[in-house]
Design a protein around this motif. Sequence first.
Motif, short mmCIF file in Angstrom:
data_model
loop_
_atom_site.label_atom_id
_atom_site.label_comp_id
_atom_site.label_asym_id
_atom_site.label_seq_id
_atom_site.Cartn_x
_atom_site.Cartn_y
_atom_site.Cartn_z
N ARG A 189 10.66 -9.47 0.97
CA ARG A 189 10.39 -8.26 1.74
C ARG A 189 11.65 -7.84 2.50
N THR A 199 5.34 -5.66 8.47
CA THR A 199 5.65 -4.35 7.90
C THR A 199 7.01 -4.38 7.20
N VAL A 221 8.98 -3.31 2.97
CA VAL A 221 8.81 -3.08 1.54
C VAL A 221 8.81 -4.45 0.87
N GLN A 235 5.28 -0.56 -0.35
CA GLN A 235 5.31 -0.53 1.11
C GLN A 235 4.05 -1.15 1.69
N THR A 290 2.46 -1.54 5.50
CA THR A 290 2.58 -1.13 6.89
C THR A 290 1.38 -1.68 7.67
#
Length: 114
Positions: A38, A90, A92, A109, A111
Amino acid sequence: QVQLVESGGGLVQAGGSLRLSCAASRSIFRFAVMGWYRQAPGKLRELVANITRDESTNYANSVKGRFTISRDNAKSTVYLQMNSLKPEDTAVYYCNSKGGWDYWGQGTQVTVSS
């Protein structure tokens, strides 16, 4: 054509859960170490978890006990079950395949709102 296709990202409240999936071309799945990485804004990409062909797993300390990586060799798919999500999760999220090669998905993504 080599492909890694992620899905399952989205917006979730803190404490919630998401499940990411990554469908891979068979040629880069069967013998690969599959991983999830990530990257948050302004930060370096980091390993979240990976799993070997023999299903040995490795997790970042920040996600241990909350995330679970698994693979379905028949479907050439790797999963990341994410529970008890926090705003700091949070980012990508990218799927990765390594095995004398190094391939990346396009990212999805995630979030987490507080």
